[in-house]
Design an enzyme around this catalytic site. Structure first.
Site, PDB file in Angstrom:
ATOM      1  N   LYS A 179     -34.797   7.488 -40.032  1.00 61.00           N
ATOM      2  CA  LYS A 179     -33.550   7.525 -39.885  1.00 61.00           C
ATOM      3  C   LYS A 179     -32.874   6.839 -40.966  1.00 61.00           C
ATOM      4  O   LYS A 179     -33.490   5.740 -41.421  1.00 61.00           O
ATOM      5  CB  LYS A 179     -32.933   7.340 -38.484  1.00 61.00           C
ATOM      6  CG  LYS A 179     -33.276   5.951 -37.989  1.00 61.00           C
ATOM      7  CD  LYS A 179     -32.275   4.892 -38.342  1.00 61.00           C
ATOM      8  CE  LYS A 179     -32.526   3.404 -38.137  1.00 61.00           C
ATOM      9  NZ  LYS A 179     -31.864   2.449 -38.647  1.00 61.00           N
ATOM     10  N   ASP A 194     -33.465   1.792 -30.418  1.00 60.28           N
ATOM     11  CA  ASP A 194     -33.479   2.872 -31.692  1.00 60.28           C
ATOM     12  C   ASP A 194     -34.067   4.178 -31.069  1.00 60.28           C
ATOM     13  O   ASP A 194     -33.822   5.320 -31.462  1.00 60.28           O
ATOM     14  CB  ASP A 194     -33.918   2.651 -32.838  1.00 60.28           C
ATOM     15  CG  ASP A 194     -32.849   2.077 -33.805  1.00 60.28           C
ATOM     16  OD1 ASP A 194     -31.775   1.836 -33.585  1.00 60.28           O
ATOM     17  OD2 ASP A 194     -33.322   1.458 -34.681  1.00 60.28           O
TER      18      ASP A 194
END
Length: 282
Positions: free
Chosen positions: A8, A131
């Site tokens: 990401k 995350d």
């Protein structure tokens, strides 16, 4: 079973303050990209985890922790055989470990026929890392709280991005994220408006400039690392002005690199890895 575990990037990362549990309250617009690790996971009588990165110790591997958590929580008798081809650099601000944990959760849910809902997977993911919940669905999202509050956005179409990963900046620091967050003080807090501005300008995201992509770790890294500062100076010399930092760093994401950056020259000049990435869901 095979699954891709995507990296990401953070277009913004704002720290709003501290939560009661001493974790930081964040607001970030994140998106997965097509840089990914490759994971093979299959039922087995014994646990075996094989990774292409031999520096990863099994009991410290988040995949190992994920397997034990799910196995114990649901009283699973089977073990698994896991093979990981690591392509996402470690401690780069790209959340490779968190992505691996989410990919493992998704795989075990199918492999062990747990029939867990997305919400249940997110709740388990939150036990593994801040995350991890984001990666249960991936794509684009505004992420808040510790990372467990997720508002998906599907209309973010961005151009190819150049990732510059300085390899040695955190080589002597065991827990990069903990170290970087220890540098955060009240002066780094913002109110979430940078992220809102990005969301309101998703159709123009390729044309936004450095000041729009807020991340307090950029100034911290600039002060902490001469190597990081030298790379930023080099980008400015090439007339680059659409770049941002991902996560707690040190990976730098660059939009306007075409016809400006000589990749070969940059590799010779700095100790870096370079990746070209795109939106992984288009």
């Amino acid at each position: 079973m095979y699954i891709n575990s995507y990296a990401k990037i953070n277009f913004t990362l704002e720290i709003l303050g501290k939560l009661d549990d001493e974790f930081h309250n964040i607001k970030s617009f994140m998106h997965t990209v097509n840089l990914h690790d490759e994971i093979s996971i299959n039922n087995s009588k014994n646990l075996n985890i094989e990774t292409s990165d031999k520096t990863i110790i099994q009991k410290e591997n988040i995949i190992y922790k994920t397997i034990l958590l799910v196995k114990n929580q649901f009283s699973i008798k089977n073990w698994v055989d896991v093979v990981i081809q690591k392509n996402i650099p470690i401690s780069a601000g790209l959340a490779g470990g968190s992505s691996n944990a989410a990919a493992t959760l998704l795989s075990l849910n199918k492999l062990w026929k747990l029939n867990l809902s997305e919400t249940q997977l997110i709740n388990i993911g939150a036990l593994l890392g801040s995350d991890v919940p984001f990666f249960i669905k991936g794509g684009g999202a505004v992420v808040g709280g510790r990372g467990e509050i997720i508002y998906p956005f599907s209309n973010c179409n961005f151009d190819e991005i150049l990732l510059i990963y300085p390899k040695n900046i955190f080589s002597l620091i065991k827990n990069k994220t903990k170290y970087m967050y220890s540098k955060i003080t009240n002066i780094h807090y913002t109110d979430g408006n940078f992220t809102e501005n990005i969301i309101n300008n998703l159709t123009n995201i390729n044309r936004l400039k450095f000041d729009n992509f807020h991340n307090p770790f950029f100034s911290i890294l600039s002060d902490e690392s001469k190597e990081f500062s030298d790379i930023i100076s080099y980008l400015k010399e090439q007339n680059i002005n659409r770049y941002f930092l991902s996560g707690a760093g040190p990976t730098i994401c660059v939009f306007d690199f075409k016809n400006k950056i000589d990749v070969k020259n940059m590799r010779e000049k700095f100790n870096i890895d370079i990746f070209f990435v795109k939106n992984n869901i288009l």
